[in-house]
Design a protein around this motif. Sequence first.
Motif, PDB file in Angstrom:
ATOM      1  N   VAL A 231       0.793  -1.142  -0.570  1.00 31.93           N
ATOM      2  CA  VAL A 231      -0.536  -0.098   0.063  1.00 31.93           C
ATOM      3  C   VAL A 231       0.729   1.219   0.134  1.00 31.93           C
ATOM      4  O   VAL A 231       1.669   1.562   0.567  1.00 31.93           O
ATOM      5  N   THR A 232       0.498   1.416  -0.934  1.00 36.06           N
ATOM      6  CA  THR A 232       1.288   3.173  -1.408  1.00 36.06           C
ATOM      7  C   THR A 232       0.278   4.115  -1.211  1.00 36.06           C
ATOM      8  O   THR A 232      -0.253   4.238  -2.286  1.00 36.06           O
ATOM      9  N   ALA A 233       1.260   5.782  -0.231  1.00 37.80           N
ATOM     10  CA  ALA A 233       0.331   7.113   0.012  1.00 37.80           C
ATOM     11  C   ALA A 233       1.329   7.781  -0.682  1.00 37.80           C
ATOM     12  O   ALA A 233       1.580   8.170  -0.594  1.00 37.80           O
ATOM     13  N   THR A 234       0.436   8.872  -1.556  1.00 40.09           N
ATOM     14  CA  THR A 234       1.370   9.794  -2.633  1.00 40.09           C
ATOM     15  C   THR A 234       0.827  11.274  -2.664  1.00 40.09           C
ATOM     16  O   THR A 234      -0.751  11.162  -2.084  1.00 40.09           O
ATOM     17  N   SER A 235       1.423  11.661  -1.326  1.00 43.92           N
ATOM     18  CA  SER A 235       1.174  13.113  -1.132  1.00 43.92           C
ATOM     19  C   SER A 235       0.533  13.736  -2.389  1.00 43.92           C
ATOM     20  O   SER A 235       1.793  13.968  -3.209  1.00 43.92           O
ATOM     21  N   SER A 236      -0.185  14.708  -2.806  1.00 43.49           N
ATOM     22  CA  SER A 236      -0.277  15.900  -3.128  1.00 43.49           C
ATOM     23  C   SER A 236      -0.462  17.361  -2.768  1.00 43.49           C
ATOM     24  O   SER A 236      -1.261  17.743  -2.725  1.00 43.49           O
ATOM     25  N   TRP A 237       0.910  18.083  -2.366  1.00 47.16           N
ATOM     26  CA  TRP A 237       0.798  19.406  -2.364  1.00 47.16           C
ATOM     27  C   TRP A 237       0.590  20.947  -3.503  1.00 47.16           C
ATOM     28  O   TRP A 237       0.998  20.455  -4.331  1.00 47.16           O
ATOM     29  N   VAL A 238      -0.833  21.248  -2.596  1.00 49.29           N
ATOM     30  CA  VAL A 238      -0.621  23.037  -3.504  1.00 49.29           C
ATOM     31  C   VAL A 238       0.107  23.949  -2.534  1.00 49.29           C
ATOM     32  O   VAL A 238       0.326  23.746  -1.020  1.00 49.29           O
ATOM     33  N   ILE A 239       1.183  24.641  -3.396  1.00 52.32           N
ATOM     34  CA  ILE A 239       1.565  25.418  -2.318  1.00 52.32           C
ATOM     35  C   ILE A 239       1.498  26.831  -3.715  1.00 52.32           C
ATOM     36  O   ILE A 239       1.877  26.821  -4.605  1.00 52.32           O
ATOM     37  N   THR A 240       0.979  28.268  -2.829  1.00 49.46           N
ATOM     38  CA  THR A 240       0.420  29.450  -2.842  1.00 49.46           C
ATOM     39  C   THR A 240       1.662  29.920  -2.825  1.00 49.46           C
ATOM     40  O   THR A 240       2.353  30.048  -1.474  1.00 49.46           O
ATOM     41  N   TRP A 241       1.871  30.925  -3.441  1.00 50.39           N
ATOM     42  CA  TRP A 241       3.253  32.180  -3.129  1.00 50.39           C
ATOM     43  C   TRP A 241       3.159  33.376  -3.717  1.00 50.39           C
ATOM     44  O   TRP A 241       2.036  33.754  -4.083  1.00 50.39           O
ATOM     45  N   GLU A 242       3.199  34.519  -2.843  1.00 52.82           N
ATOM     46  CA  GLU A 242       2.901  35.749  -3.231  1.00 52.82           C
ATOM     47  C   GLU A 242       4.684  36.718  -2.699  1.00 52.82           C
ATOM     48  O   GLU A 242       4.828  36.252  -1.913  1.00 52.82           O
ATOM     49  N   GLY A 243       4.246  38.072  -3.957  1.00 48.32           N
ATOM     50  CA  GLY A 243       5.557  38.831  -3.825  1.00 48.32           C
ATOM     51  C   GLY A 243       5.599  39.630  -4.626  1.00 48.32           C
ATOM     52  O   GLY A 243       5.631  38.972  -6.112  1.00 48.32           O
ATOM     53  N   ALA A 244       6.956  40.107  -4.936  1.00 49.58           N
ATOM     54  CA  ALA A 244       7.692  40.486  -6.311  1.00 49.58           C
ATOM     55  C   ALA A 244       6.017  41.217  -6.860  1.00 49.58           C
ATOM     56  O   ALA A 244       5.869  41.503  -7.761  1.00 49.58           O
ATOM     57  N   GLY A 245       5.060  41.451  -6.318  1.00 48.70           N
ATOM     58  CA  GLY A 245       3.463  41.924  -7.161  1.00 48.70           C
ATOM     59  C   GLY A 245       2.833  41.004  -7.741  1.00 48.70           C
ATOM     60  O   GLY A 245       2.202  41.481  -8.402  1.00 48.70           O
ATOM     61  N   GLN A 246       3.315  39.605  -7.322  1.00 40.70           N
ATOM     62  CA  GLN A 246       2.803  39.220  -7.760  1.00 40.70           C
ATOM     63  C   GLN A 246       2.448  37.656  -7.206  1.00 40.70           C
ATOM     64  O   GLN A 246       2.722  37.277  -6.175  1.00 40.70           O
ATOM     65  N   THR A 247       1.447  36.745  -7.993  1.00 45.49           N
ATOM     66  CA  THR A 247       0.721  35.970  -6.766  1.00 45.49           C
ATOM     67  C   THR A 247       0.926  34.186  -7.646  1.00 45.49           C
ATOM     68  O   THR A 247       1.262  34.512  -8.664  1.00 45.49           O
ATOM     69  N   GLY A 248       1.347  33.326  -7.455  1.00 46.91           N
ATOM     70  CA  GLY A 248       1.458  31.656  -8.273  1.00 46.91           C
ATOM     71  C   GLY A 248       0.652  30.826  -7.388  1.00 46.91           C
ATOM     72  O   GLY A 248       0.762  30.690  -6.257  1.00 46.91           O
ATOM     73  N   THR A 249       1.126  29.778  -8.183  1.00 50.95           N
ATOM     74  CA  THR A 249       0.817  28.596  -7.129  1.00 50.95           C
ATOM     75  C   THR A 249       1.483  27.176  -8.367  1.00 50.95           C
ATOM     76  O   THR A 249       2.067  27.173  -9.550  1.00 50.95           O
ATOM     77  N   ILE A 250       2.257  26.639  -6.891  1.00 45.64           N
ATOM     78  CA  ILE A 250       3.386  25.380  -7.885  1.00 45.64           C
ATOM     79  C   ILE A 250       2.318  23.680  -6.872  1.00 45.64           C
ATOM     80  O   ILE A 250       1.948  24.005  -5.967  1.00 45.64           O
ATOM     81  N   ARG A 251       2.512  23.248  -7.550  1.00 50.52           N
ATOM     82  CA  ARG A 251       2.118  22.103  -7.582  1.00 50.52           C
ATOM     83  C   ARG A 251       2.670  21.174  -7.602  1.00 50.52           C
ATOM     84  O   ARG A 251       3.897  19.956  -8.208  1.00 50.52           O
ATOM     85  N   LEU A 252       3.188  20.325  -6.097  1.00 53.44           N
ATOM     86  CA  LEU A 252       4.882  19.172  -5.701  1.00 53.44           C
ATOM     87  C   LEU A 252       3.362  17.758  -5.480  1.00 53.44           C
ATOM     88  O   LEU A 252       2.797  17.939  -4.716  1.00 53.44           O
ATOM     89  N   ASP A 253       3.961  17.442  -6.201  1.00 59.86           N
ATOM     90  CA  ASP A 253       3.671  15.292  -5.808  1.00 59.86           C
ATOM     91  C   ASP A 253       4.825  15.003  -5.991  1.00 59.86           C
ATOM     92  O   ASP A 253       5.969  14.543  -5.725  1.00 59.86           O
TER      93      ASP A 253
END
Length: 271
Positions: A231-253
């Motif tokens: 049995v294997t458990a894989t985490s899917s992360w959502v990282i939101t970032w802000e700065g430099a007058g911008q925002t964004g999202t990084i997906r990490l699996d």
Amino acid sequence: MVVEVPSNENVDDGPKDTGSGQSCYWDGTKQGITKPPPGPVPCTSEYGYWSNTYRCYIRLLDPQPPAGDPAWEGHEPGDGAVYDCYQPQAHLLIHIWADNPPENSGTGPSPRDVAQLAIDDMALRAIDVGITPEPGVNRIGLVGMPVWMWAANPDDHTYGPITATATAGGITITATANVQKVTWQMGDGTTVECRTAGTPYKAAYGKKPSPDCGHVYTKSSAGEPGGTYTVTATSSWVITWEGAGQTGTIRLDGLQRSVEITIGEAQVLVE
């Protein structure tokens, strides 16, 4: 077969990865300038190259001022140089002295690069697997009986939320990470997607199915290598970032952990 076990809320696959962002940005708030608001700018223009640190376009002043000119800030010609520093947002042109050419932010890291530094500081890890039947010798589950899965003792490093800040190239980014789902590969060809950390099993629950993250095996693990299901458990992360007058999202699996469990046939155990 994929089985999705959602939480009580309406969910989807979460935000999409938004890319790298722009390396060059304007932020006049430290000067008390709110318009235009912080945001990306072209890294080069007719006025030179952009410096995030100085918040202006940089160009070597030609010709250089004569000795004794206030622009030298007490230095002599040949000791560093004087540069034009132009802010088109504020229609402001000043002269600055610098020992070395101010950094060209167009050749520096992107906001995503800096966000990745913050993510590295988070030390994110796969969840510790909680499952019943428990892994180990003499621990056997039964075909047709509910299997419960959960993140054991979840903390900010294994499930979130966790926040970190990093600075590089005149860019400061704050990133926040959360697990959006855990995908459980049950070893029998079934994949279960759970949108919560799961509910730890207690003996008082008896034969009840898990309310948010469970599975039922339809055949024993006797025919599997070692007589167990992996049995294997894989985490899917959502990282939101802000700065430099911008925002964004990084997906990490890809952060995952595995355990071996044994599933037997009830009639075999009776015999």
